[in-house]
Design a protein around this motif. Structure first.
Motif, PDB file in Angstrom:
ATOM      1  N   MET A  12     -15.131   0.498  -5.536  1.00 46.86           N
ATOM      2  CA  MET A  12     -14.984   1.528  -4.918  1.00 46.86           C
ATOM      3  C   MET A  12     -15.091   0.503  -3.499  1.00 46.86           C
ATOM      4  SD  MET A  12     -14.726   4.496  -5.953  1.00 46.86           S
ATOM      5  CE  MET A  12     -15.238   5.636  -4.618  1.00 46.86           C
ATOM      6  N   ARG A  13     -14.195   1.056  -2.503  1.00 45.13           N
ATOM      7  CA  ARG A  13     -13.724   0.222  -1.448  1.00 45.13           C
ATOM      8  C   ARG A  13     -13.712   0.964  -0.552  1.00 45.13           C
ATOM      9  NH1 ARG A  13      -9.444  -3.752  -2.802  1.00 45.13           N
ATOM     10  NH2 ARG A  13     -10.214  -5.496  -3.490  1.00 45.13           N
ATOM     11  N   ALA A  14     -14.029   0.204   1.016  1.00 44.51           N
ATOM     12  CA  ALA A  14     -14.724   1.198   2.069  1.00 44.51           C
ATOM     13  C   ALA A  14     -13.208   2.531   2.481  1.00 44.51           C
ATOM     14  CB  ALA A  14     -15.143   0.355   3.766  1.00 44.51           C
ATOM     15  N   HIS A  15     -13.521   3.181   3.275  1.00 42.14           N
ATOM     16  CA  HIS A  15     -12.137   3.806   3.716  1.00 42.14           C
ATOM     17  C   HIS A  15     -11.694   4.344   3.347  1.00 42.14           C
ATOM     18  CE1 HIS A  15     -13.985   2.113   8.065  1.00 42.14           C
ATOM     19  NE2 HIS A  15     -13.034   1.181   7.345  1.00 42.14           N
ATOM     20  N   ASP A  16     -11.678   5.143   1.727  1.00 40.71           N
ATOM     21  CA  ASP A  16     -11.500   5.681   0.626  1.00 40.71           C
ATOM     22  C   ASP A  16     -10.414   5.362  -0.189  1.00 40.71           C
ATOM     23  OD1 ASP A  16     -12.048   8.242   1.215  1.00 40.71           O
ATOM     24  OD2 ASP A  16     -10.548   9.515   2.620  1.00 40.71           O
ATOM     25  N   GLN A  17     -10.584   3.984  -0.091  1.00 40.49           N
ATOM     26  CA  GLN A  17     -10.556   3.077  -1.167  1.00 40.49           C
ATOM     27  C   GLN A  17     -10.462   2.718  -2.490  1.00 40.49           C
ATOM     28  OE1 GLN A  17      -6.597   1.615  -0.106  1.00 40.49           O
ATOM     29  NE2 GLN A  17      -7.297   3.675   0.934  1.00 40.49           N
ATOM     30  N   ALA A  18     -10.157   1.831  -3.726  1.00 41.82           N
ATOM     31  CA  ALA A  18     -10.385   1.534  -4.587  1.00 41.82           C
ATOM     32  C   ALA A  18      -9.431   0.500  -5.172  1.00 41.82           C
ATOM     33  CB  ALA A  18     -10.882   2.737  -5.158  1.00 41.82           C
ATOM     34  N   LEU A  19     -10.218   0.011  -6.317  1.00 41.07           N
ATOM     35  CA  LEU A  19      -9.294  -0.805  -6.819  1.00 41.07           C
ATOM     36  C   LEU A  19      -9.704  -0.659  -8.618  1.00 41.07           C
ATOM     37  CD1 LEU A  19      -8.162  -3.954  -6.643  1.00 41.07           C
ATOM     38  CD2 LEU A  19     -10.224  -5.007  -7.641  1.00 41.07           C
ATOM     39  N   VAL A  20      -8.407  -0.366  -9.174  1.00 43.68           N
ATOM     40  CA  VAL A  20      -7.302   0.192  -9.895  1.00 43.68           C
ATOM     41  C   VAL A  20      -7.521  -0.819 -11.275  1.00 43.68           C
ATOM     42  CG1 VAL A  20      -7.665   1.930  -9.943  1.00 43.68           C
ATOM     43  CG2 VAL A  20      -5.759   1.293  -9.847  1.00 43.68           C
ATOM     44  N   GLU A  21      -7.652  -1.435 -12.279  1.00 44.29           N
ATOM     45  CA  GLU A  21      -6.996  -2.078 -12.973  1.00 44.29           C
ATOM     46  C   GLU A  21      -6.199  -1.077 -14.504  1.00 44.29           C
ATOM     47  OE1 GLU A  21      -8.817  -5.379 -16.100  1.00 44.29           O
ATOM     48  OE2 GLU A  21     -10.341  -4.808 -14.586  1.00 44.29           O
ATOM     49  N   LEU A  22      -5.026  -1.618 -14.951  1.00 47.20           N
ATOM     50  CA  LEU A  22      -3.772  -1.628 -15.922  1.00 47.20           C
ATOM     51  C   LEU A  22      -3.377  -2.579 -16.311  1.00 47.20           C
ATOM     52  CD1 LEU A  22      -2.339   0.961 -17.433  1.00 47.20           C
ATOM     53  CD2 LEU A  22      -1.385   0.756 -15.529  1.00 47.20           C
ATOM     54  N   ILE A  25      -3.889  -5.924 -14.836  1.00 47.01           N
ATOM     55  CA  ILE A  25      -3.858  -6.334 -13.465  1.00 47.01           C
ATOM     56  C   ILE A  25      -4.460  -5.370 -12.672  1.00 47.01           C
ATOM     57  CG2 ILE A  25      -1.909  -5.536 -12.050  1.00 47.01           C
ATOM     58  CD1 ILE A  25       0.225  -5.892 -14.666  1.00 47.01           C
ATOM     59  N   ARG A  26      -4.854  -5.713 -11.939  1.00 53.38           N
ATOM     60  CA  ARG A  26      -5.786  -4.605 -10.482  1.00 53.38           C
ATOM     61  C   ARG A  26      -5.410  -4.210  -9.646  1.00 53.38           C
ATOM     62  NH1 ARG A  26     -12.283  -6.474 -10.509  1.00 53.38           N
ATOM     63  NH2 ARG A  26     -12.467  -5.918 -13.494  1.00 53.38           N
ATOM     64  N   LYS A  27      -5.099  -3.270  -8.295  1.00 52.36           N
ATOM     65  CA  LYS A  27      -4.415  -2.874  -7.762  1.00 52.36           C
ATOM     66  C   LYS A  27      -5.062  -2.264  -6.871  1.00 52.36           C
ATOM     67  CE  LYS A  27      -0.228  -3.269  -7.114  1.00 52.36           C
ATOM     68  NZ  LYS A  27       0.435  -4.458  -6.161  1.00 52.36           N
ATOM     69  N   PRO A  28      -5.161  -2.607  -5.448  1.00 56.34           N
ATOM     70  CA  PRO A  28      -6.191  -0.722  -4.641  1.00 56.34           C
ATOM     71  C   PRO A  28      -5.256   0.294  -4.922  1.00 56.34           C
ATOM     72  CG  PRO A  28      -4.784  -2.964  -2.950  1.00 56.34           C
ATOM     73  CD  PRO A  28      -4.288  -3.543  -4.842  1.00 56.34           C
ATOM     74  N   VAL A  29      -5.676   0.523  -3.978  1.00 50.07           N
ATOM     75  CA  VAL A  29      -5.262   2.052  -4.680  1.00 50.07           C
ATOM     76  C   VAL A  29      -6.223   3.334  -3.319  1.00 50.07           C
ATOM     77  CG1 VAL A  29      -4.319   2.661  -6.652  1.00 50.07           C
ATOM     78  CG2 VAL A  29      -6.629   3.643  -6.185  1.00 50.07           C
ATOM     79  N   VAL A  34      -9.377  12.137  -4.399  1.00 53.10           N
ATOM     80  CA  VAL A  34     -10.388  12.944  -5.338  1.00 53.10           C
ATOM     81  C   VAL A  34     -11.387  12.049  -4.918  1.00 53.10           C
ATOM     82  CG1 VAL A  34      -8.591  12.460  -6.909  1.00 53.10           C
ATOM     83  CG2 VAL A  34      -9.163  10.967  -6.866  1.00 53.10           C
ATOM     84  N   PRO A  35     -11.576  12.550  -4.277  1.00 52.39           N
ATOM     85  CA  PRO A  35     -13.808  11.869  -3.502  1.00 52.39           C
ATOM     86  C   PRO A  35     -14.585  11.990  -4.637  1.00 52.39           C
ATOM     87  CG  PRO A  35     -12.652  14.150  -2.404  1.00 52.39           C
ATOM     88  CD  PRO A  35     -11.989  13.539  -3.614  1.00 52.39           C
ATOM     89  N   GLU A  36     -14.798  12.784  -5.929  1.00 55.12           N
ATOM     90  CA  GLU A  36     -15.259  12.705  -6.552  1.00 55.12           C
ATOM     91  C   GLU A  36     -15.293  11.733  -7.738  1.00 55.12           C
ATOM     92  OE1 GLU A  36     -12.346  15.223  -8.409  1.00 55.12           O
ATOM     93  OE2 GLU A  36     -13.117  14.388  -6.318  1.00 55.12           O
ATOM     94  N   ALA A  37     -13.874  11.102  -7.336  1.00 51.75           N
ATOM     95  CA  ALA A  37     -14.366  10.318  -8.414  1.00 51.75           C
ATOM     96  C   ALA A  37     -14.893   8.208  -8.274  1.00 51.75           C
ATOM     97  CB  ALA A  37     -12.733   9.391  -8.295  1.00 51.75           C
ATOM     98  N   LYS A  38     -15.031   7.822  -8.990  1.00 48.33           N
ATOM     99  CA  LYS A  38     -16.636   6.705  -9.063  1.00 48.33           C
ATOM    100  C   LYS A  38     -16.364   5.741 -10.460  1.00 48.33           C
ATOM    101  CE  LYS A  38     -20.108   9.256 -12.510  1.00 48.33           C
ATOM    102  NZ  LYS A  38     -18.704  10.544 -12.623  1.00 48.33           N
ATOM    103  N   VAL A  39     -16.770   4.543 -10.190  1.00 51.41           N
ATOM    104  CA  VAL A  39     -16.750   3.548 -10.926  1.00 51.41           C
ATOM    105  C   VAL A  39     -16.743   4.076 -12.504  1.00 51.41           C
ATOM    106  CG1 VAL A  39     -17.379   1.360 -11.466  1.00 51.41           C
ATOM    107  CG2 VAL A  39     -16.615   1.572  -9.288  1.00 51.41           C
ATOM    108  N   GLY A  40     -15.803   3.303 -13.231  1.00 48.35           N
ATOM    109  CA  GLY A  40     -15.881   4.280 -14.894  1.00 48.35           C
ATOM    110  C   GLY A  40     -14.698   4.998 -14.966  1.00 48.35           C
TER     111      GLY A  40
END
Length: 78
Positions: A12-22, A25-29, A34-40
Motif C-alpha cells: 500500500m502507498r499514499a494517496h490511493d496508490q499501491a504496488l501490484v505484482e503479476l 513484474i511490479r507496477k504502481p496502480v 477499490v478502497p477496501e483492497a489490502k495487501v494480499g
C-alpha cells in the motif's frame, strides 16, 4: 476490446496508490476505485487502475490459464 488482469496487491502507498505484482513484474496502480483492497488481495487491473477485487481461487485459475496459453504460444513458435 479491453483487457484487465488479476494482480496481487503487495504494497500500500499514499494517496490511493499501491504496488501490484503479476508474473514477477511490479507496477504502481491506483486503488481509488477499490478502497477496501489490502495487501494480499488480488485485484483486477486495467490501464493502471485496480477496478475490482477478485477471489484468490479465481485469480489462480485465470493466471494458470494465461500461463498455459503462453506455453502453447511459445511451443507453437518453435
Amino acid at each position: 476490446m479491453c483487457l484487465a488482469l488479476p494482480a496481487l496487491l503487495v504494497e500500500m502507498r499514499a494517496h490511493d496508490q499501491a504496488l501490484v505484482e503479476l508474473g514477477g513484474i511490479r507496477k504502481p496502480v491506483s486503488i481509488a476505485l477499490v478502497p477496501e483492497a489490502k495487501v494480499g488481495d488480488y485485484v483486477i487491473v486495467h490501464v493502471g487502475h485496480a477496478i475490482g477485487l477478485l477471489d484468490p481461487e479465481e485469480a489462480r485459475k485465470t493466471l494458470a490459464m494465461f500461463a498455459e496459453m503462453q506455453a502453447l504460444t511459445e511451443g507453437g513458435a518453435a
